[in-house]
Design a protein around this motif. Structure first.
Motif, PDB file in Angstrom:
ATOM      1  N   LEU A   1      44.239  24.231  87.012  1.00 50.67           N
ATOM      2  CA  LEU A   1      44.512  24.448  88.490  1.00 50.67           C
ATOM      3  C   LEU A   1      45.873  25.581  88.404  1.00 50.67           C
ATOM      4  CD1 LEU A   1      44.291  20.924  89.611  1.00 50.67           C
ATOM      5  CD2 LEU A   1      42.563  22.514  89.487  1.00 50.67           C
TER       6      LEU A   1
ATOM      7  N   GLY B  79      43.611  30.410  86.703  1.00 46.21           N
ATOM      8  CA  GLY B  79      42.817  29.467  86.158  1.00 46.21           C
ATOM      9  C   GLY B  79      42.999  29.038  84.842  1.00 46.21           C
TER      10      GLY B  79
ATOM     11  N   TYR C 216      46.857  39.632  86.468  1.00 48.09           N
ATOM     12  CA  TYR C 216      47.542  38.935  87.463  1.00 48.09           C
ATOM     13  C   TYR C 216      49.209  39.221  87.824  1.00 48.09           C
ATOM     14  CZ  TYR C 216      50.003  35.073  90.019  1.00 48.09           C
ATOM     15  OH  TYR C 216      50.923  34.456  90.942  1.00 48.09           O
TER      16      TYR C 216
ATOM     17  N   GLN D 229      51.361  41.154  90.441  1.00 49.13           N
ATOM     18  CA  GLN D 229      52.534  40.643  91.094  1.00 49.13           C
ATOM     19  C   GLN D 229      53.694  41.396  91.162  1.00 49.13           C
ATOM     20  OE1 GLN D 229      52.873  37.543  92.760  1.00 49.13           O
ATOM     21  NE2 GLN D 229      50.409  38.055  92.819  1.00 49.13           N
TER      22      GLN D 229
ATOM     23  N   ALA E 228      31.832  38.859  85.084  1.00 49.08           N
ATOM     24  CA  ALA E 228      32.878  38.047  86.108  1.00 49.08           C
ATOM     25  C   ALA E 228      34.166  38.094  85.420  1.00 49.08           C
ATOM     26  CB  ALA E 228      32.316  36.367  85.846  1.00 49.08           C
TER      27      ALA E 228
ATOM     28  N   TYR F  57      42.425  41.924  90.063  1.00 52.22           N
ATOM     29  CA  TYR F  57      43.894  41.712  89.961  1.00 52.22           C
ATOM     30  C   TYR F  57      44.397  43.185  89.859  1.00 52.22           C
ATOM     31  CZ  TYR F  57      43.692  36.516  89.581  1.00 52.22           C
ATOM     32  OH  TYR F  57      43.342  35.283  89.631  1.00 52.22           O
TER      33      TYR F  57
ATOM     34  N   VAL G 199      36.975  21.165  87.321  1.00 59.31           N
ATOM     35  CA  VAL G 199      36.204  22.207  86.576  1.00 59.31           C
ATOM     36  C   VAL G 199      37.225  22.434  85.280  1.00 59.31           C
ATOM     37  CG1 VAL G 199      35.199  24.555  86.497  1.00 59.31           C
ATOM     38  CG2 VAL G 199      34.936  23.066  88.565  1.00 59.31           C
TER      39      VAL G 199
ATOM     40  N   GLY H   6      40.096  26.655  83.313  1.00 57.10           N
ATOM     41  CA  GLY H   6      38.875  26.306  84.185  1.00 57.10           C
ATOM     42  C   GLY H   6      38.051  27.450  84.128  1.00 57.10           C
ATOM     43  N   ASN H   7      38.096  28.410  83.536  1.00 59.69           N
ATOM     44  CA  ASN H   7      37.106  29.615  83.877  1.00 59.69           C
ATOM     45  C   ASN H   7      36.113  29.491  83.031  1.00 59.69           C
ATOM     46  OD1 ASN H   7      39.224  30.909  85.681  1.00 59.69           O
ATOM     47  ND2 ASN H   7      40.229  31.668  83.777  1.00 59.69           N
ATOM     48  N   VAL H   8      34.940  28.863  83.925  1.00 55.67           N
ATOM     49  CA  VAL H   8      33.485  29.191  83.427  1.00 55.67           C
ATOM     50  C   VAL H   8      32.563  29.667  84.116  1.00 55.67           C
ATOM     51  CG1 VAL H   8      33.775  26.909  82.149  1.00 55.67           C
ATOM     52  CG2 VAL H   8      33.322  26.589  84.610  1.00 55.67           C
TER      53      VAL H   8
ATOM     54  N   LYS I  57      38.630  25.392  91.089  1.00 58.13           N
ATOM     55  CA  LYS I  57      38.444  24.777  89.512  1.00 58.13           C
ATOM     56  C   LYS I  57      38.454  23.295  89.937  1.00 58.13           C
ATOM     57  CE  LYS I  57      39.246  28.380  87.945  1.00 58.13           C
ATOM     58  NZ  LYS I  57      38.123  29.586  87.761  1.00 58.13           N
TER      59      LYS I  57
ATOM     60  N   VAL J   4      35.868  19.941  91.521  1.00 58.96           N
ATOM     61  CA  VAL J   4      34.358  19.450  91.536  1.00 58.96           C
ATOM     62  C   VAL J   4      34.297  18.932  93.026  1.00 58.96           C
ATOM     63  CG1 VAL J   4      32.543  18.074  91.166  1.00 58.96           C
ATOM     64  CG2 VAL J   4      33.699  19.321  89.036  1.00 58.96           C
TER      65      VAL J   4
END
Lengths: 325, 325
Positions: free
Chosen positions: A54, A58, A95, A99, A115, A123, A282, A313-315, B280, B282
């Motif tokens: 989160l 990610g 990222y 910034q 992806a 970014y 995820v 969670g990068n899938v 991320k 569900v």
């Protein structure tokens, strides 16, 4: 040793972590810690999941990348940063550079997922493609750095990056009391090194476990051998964990890790699906390796309060490992 | 009107919400509020996602179910509770009854997904199967209640349930300041009614939007017509939102909702995948309807601080709506 400078070989201290945390706070989330009664009952342990999936971009990698980027002087920053990565570090550095509004160049294999490339460009990063081989990557990257003078932010073997990753377990300790152990995935060892740095300083009683795919168990074998063993091209669904340890991360692993546990591909995918199903988050395959090893070694964790670092969670949601196998 | 008693037709007040919150706190999570810079930029709004998919049993429904179960006297509790539901309410009531250690019977169509049946049994619930028709369901359920004397906890048209669901936006207001609007999915209207109850009492300046699948837009049509219109068998990927409004929920919807917005099946699935990919987490299709309608009606939300209630995360991971279409 070829890809870090003398200056960068400095071993970071907990003071660096404190500075890093102040520096990066505006650019990261303090990620939540989630629990699951179902998984507690299944494992017999009390599990506290630190959800870096989160996190911004990610994955936890934004912590180290932001620390590197925002620690640069104005003059250094103006020249920009560069790295080679086909994964979360590429996204995170892009990222962070975005910034700060400075140039960032990422050398990626031309075969990297579209992806990931899109996300880097989203970014504001510039991608230079190389062939999918170590030799091509190093040659292309050397050229990029020579031409631009950009600061090389290594994905893990960099004290700024390790100090940044160390802020994750610093947060975790402020969120959960009386942990008996913390477990995190190990690839190059950046997250584990940061975890060692924080825990060995402010909570040395907490055991540190690293979790690795059996198919890419170079860290486990290094740990038993007492020196770095690097595999050439390990193949695992946990694609973030294919890279080898380097001198800085080996320093932390060899000095502070209690043990390195491994899990099979099937165990990893099963644990991943279990987390999606039960925790509704995820997570990428790499992030499932710790739970897979806890399920496999219940005697080590039963009755214990265990921090479990969910690294990212990068899938690709169109290619889930439990479908179309 | 047939399935609620006179006593239960009482309209709950905010005092009931305060009592409910104290009562259920030990059995629920205070769920986190997540934000996404990407989605903020995409919508032009500031979105605050209240993540009830991370709630116990995977949905907000546990709030209302726990309030009903733990509000029973010892004598009532000993007899147990019952409901008819093939979805999250069945799981939640089973969870709550299991926590109190009292009997729970759920009437489910024999065609309900095996995973849902397993989950109900996993929480200790007894399943009585009926045919997948309203007439069969009502006949079987009436028999169950007549035989057992169990307290009927309706999935939404019950003041105890509405007061429980109302604790969600009470939490949200304590987590996020200065909201301009809150948006939640609408099916039978339990969550929206709870949201109306809380906001109309303690934050009446906050606009309340309901979001509904165009394929099951009975609430939107009811809202425009000024009376309840119930569809017979709407078909939508958002399977939690097929049920019609009832008198209690209509009371809240007709008095306090600003508007009911709709989205197509494609828009719902796209918003669902976007949340999985970017946040991320569900979420189930029903939970994606609010974002789908925000994306479709940007002028309503641009520049506003908007609470978005993610109602649940119970999906079949082997059958994702964007795959194998």
């Amino acid at each position: 040793m070829t890809d870090i400078t003398e200056q960068k070989m400095t071993i970071p201290t907990y003071d660096d972590v404190l500075i890093a945390h102040e520096r990066i706070k505006p650019y990261i989330h303090e990620t939540p810690v989630l629990t699951s009664r179902f998984l507690n009952e299944l494992t017999g342990a009390e599990l506290f999941f630190k959800c870096e999936n989160l996190q911004k971009a990610g994955a936890f990698k934004v912590r180290g990348a932001s620390n590197a980027v925002f620690g640069l002087t104005e003059a250094e920053a103006a020249v920009g940063v560069a790295t080679h990565s086909s994964g979360n570090h590429a996204l995170s550095l892009s990222y962070a550079a975005g910034q700060r509004g400075i140039p960032v160049t990422v050398v990626m294999p031309r075969t990297a997922p579209q992806a990931k490339k899109d996300a880097v460009r989203g970014y504001g990063g510039t991608i230079i493609e190389c062939e999918p081989s170590t030799s091509s990557r190093e040659a292309v990257f050397a050229e990029v750095v020579a031409e631009s003078g950009a600061d090389f932010v290594h994905p893990y073997n960099d004290p700024r990056v390790i100090a940044g990753q160390a802020t994750c377990s610093k947060e975790l300790l402020s969120q959960v009391d009386d942990l008996d152990a913390v477990i995190a995935p190990i690839g190059g060892g950046g997250m584990i090194s940061g975890t060692c740095l924080t825990l060995s300083t402010i909570a040395p009683q907490v055991k540190i476990y690293a979790a690795e795919p059996l198919n890419a168990d170079d860290a486990a074998r290094s740990f038993r051998a007492g020196h770095i063993i690097a595999d050439d091209a390990p193949d695992t669904v946990a694609d973030g964990l294919k890279v080898p340890l380097k001198d800085l991360t080996w320093h932390f692993v060899s000095n502070h890790v209690t043990d390195i546990l491994t899990a099979t591909e099937e165990e990893i995918v099963e644990a991943m699906k279990l987390v999606w199903k039960r925790m509704k988050i995820v997570i990428e395959p790499s992030s499932a390796v710790p739970l897979a090893t806890i399920l496999k070694n219940p005697e080590l964790f039963r009755g214990k309060r265990v921090g479990v670092i969910i690294t990212g969670g990068n899938v690709d949601l169109d290619k889930l490992p439990w479908l179309n196998n």
